[in-house]
Motif scaffolding. Sequence first.
Motif, short mmCIF file in Angstrom:
data_model
loop_
_atom_site.label_atom_id
_atom_site.label_comp_id
_atom_site.label_asym_id
_atom_site.label_seq_id
_atom_site.Cartn_x
_atom_site.Cartn_y
_atom_site.Cartn_z
N TYR A 1 5.08 -47.36 29.11
CA TYR A 1 6.28 -47.80 28.40
C TYR A 1 7.34 -48.17 29.43
O TYR A 1 7.91 -47.32 30.10
CB TYR A 1 6.77 -46.70 27.47
CG TYR A 1 8.08 -47.02 26.78
CD1 TYR A 1 8.26 -48.20 26.10
CD2 TYR A 1 9.13 -46.11 26.82
CE1 TYR A 1 9.45 -48.49 25.45
CE2 TYR A 1 10.33 -46.39 26.17
CZ TYR A 1 10.48 -47.58 25.50
OH TYR A 1 11.67 -47.87 24.86
N ASP A 2 7.58 -49.47 29.56
CA ASP A 2 8.58 -49.99 30.47
C ASP A 2 9.08 -51.33 29.92
O ASP A 2 8.79 -51.66 28.76
CB ASP A 2 8.02 -50.13 31.89
CG ASP A 2 6.79 -51.02 31.98
OD1 ASP A 2 6.51 -51.78 31.02
OD2 ASP A 2 6.09 -50.98 33.01
N ASP A 3 9.78 -52.08 30.72
CA ASP A 3 10.34 -53.36 30.28
C ASP A 3 9.26 -54.38 29.90
O ASP A 3 9.55 -55.36 29.22
CB ASP A 3 11.25 -53.95 31.36
CG ASP A 3 12.49 -53.11 31.58
OD1 ASP A 3 12.87 -52.35 30.66
OD2 ASP A 3 13.09 -53.21 32.67
N GLU A 4 8.04 -54.17 30.37
CA GLU A 4 6.94 -55.10 30.10
C GLU A 4 6.05 -54.67 28.94
O GLU A 4 5.02 -55.29 28.69
CB GLU A 4 6.08 -55.25 31.36
CG GLU A 4 6.85 -55.70 32.59
CD GLU A 4 7.43 -57.11 32.42
OE1 GLU A 4 6.72 -57.98 31.90
OE2 GLU A 4 8.61 -57.30 32.79
N PHE A 5 6.45 -53.62 28.23
CA PHE A 5 5.59 -53.07 27.17
C PHE A 5 5.24 -54.10 26.11
O PHE A 5 4.10 -54.16 25.65
CB PHE A 5 6.25 -51.82 26.54
CG PHE A 5 5.35 -51.10 25.59
CD1 PHE A 5 4.27 -50.35 26.06
CD2 PHE A 5 5.55 -51.17 24.22
CE1 PHE A 5 3.43 -49.68 25.18
CE2 PHE A 5 4.72 -50.50 23.34
CZ PHE A 5 3.65 -49.76 23.83
N GLN A 25 4.83 -57.25 26.39
CA GLN A 25 3.77 -58.12 26.94
C GLN A 25 2.42 -57.40 26.93
O GLN A 25 1.40 -57.99 26.62
CB GLN A 25 4.10 -58.56 28.36
CG GLN A 25 5.10 -59.67 28.46
CD GLN A 25 4.61 -60.93 27.78
OE1 GLN A 25 5.18 -61.35 26.80
NE2 GLN A 25 3.54 -61.52 28.26
N LYS A 26 2.43 -56.13 27.28
CA LYS A 26 1.19 -55.36 27.40
C LYS A 26 0.47 -55.22 26.07
O LYS A 26 -0.76 -55.21 26.03
CB LYS A 26 1.48 -53.97 27.98
CG LYS A 26 1.98 -54.00 29.41
CD LYS A 26 2.41 -52.62 29.86
CE LYS A 26 3.04 -52.68 31.23
NZ LYS A 26 3.57 -51.39 31.63
N GLU A 63 9.43 -44.48 20.51
CA GLU A 63 10.03 -45.78 20.87
C GLU A 63 8.96 -46.88 20.88
O GLU A 63 9.19 -47.98 20.39
CB GLU A 63 10.73 -45.70 22.23
CG GLU A 63 11.97 -44.83 22.23
CD GLU A 63 13.02 -45.28 21.23
OE1 GLU A 63 13.30 -46.51 21.15
OE2 GLU A 63 13.55 -44.42 20.51
N CYS A 64 7.81 -46.55 21.42
CA CYS A 64 6.72 -47.53 21.46
C CYS A 64 6.23 -47.86 20.06
O CYS A 64 5.88 -49.01 19.77
CB CYS A 64 5.57 -46.99 22.30
SG CYS A 64 5.98 -46.87 24.05
N ILE A 74 8.36 -50.50 18.61
CA ILE A 74 8.02 -51.80 19.19
C ILE A 74 6.74 -52.35 18.56
O ILE A 74 6.65 -53.53 18.22
CB ILE A 74 7.90 -51.69 20.72
CG1 ILE A 74 9.26 -51.37 21.33
CG2 ILE A 74 7.32 -52.97 21.31
CD1 ILE A 74 9.23 -50.97 22.80
N ARG A 98 8.87 -41.02 23.97
CA ARG A 98 8.50 -42.39 24.37
C ARG A 98 7.54 -43.00 23.36
O ARG A 98 7.64 -44.20 23.06
CB ARG A 98 7.85 -42.39 25.75
CG ARG A 98 8.86 -42.31 26.87
CD ARG A 98 8.16 -42.25 28.19
NE ARG A 98 7.56 -40.90 28.28
CZ ARG A 98 6.83 -40.47 29.27
NH1 ARG A 98 6.54 -41.26 30.27
NH2 ARG A 98 6.36 -39.25 29.29
#
Length: 128
Positions: free
Chosen positions: A63-67, A69-70, A92-93, A96, A89
């Motif tokens: 889980y980061d700024d690229e999540f 995209q992943k 939050e995911c 998304i 986390r």
Amino acid sequence: MRILVIFFLLSSIMSCENKSGATLLTSQEMKELITLDSVQLIDVRSLEAFREGHLEGAQNLVYDDEFVQKIKNLDKNKPVAVYCRTGRRSEECSKILEKAGFKKIYQLKGGLTQWEFEDELVRDTISQ
């Protein structure tokens, strides 16, 4: 028989949704869910934490700024089960994932910390 167990599991947890719209699962419910071939099991912790230990069959999508995209490589038509260390986390995911159009999202309640605690309780009960 397995279909009945899965039906019972899914129907018993449908009322247990969190703020993200994901269904919260106890560690026992998660253990049963991840035995299904269609579930995409996602560990959102750091690579280092993942390497120290993770649930069997999990893929590590940090889980980061690229999540966002992943998760594009995941199948939106299959259920996704997500977890982290404590559940923050993964919640939050889950939000998304929901925004991205995933319909069946499951989250491990309390994260791996709760999973390990419940496993320890079971071991203590069995050894007594």
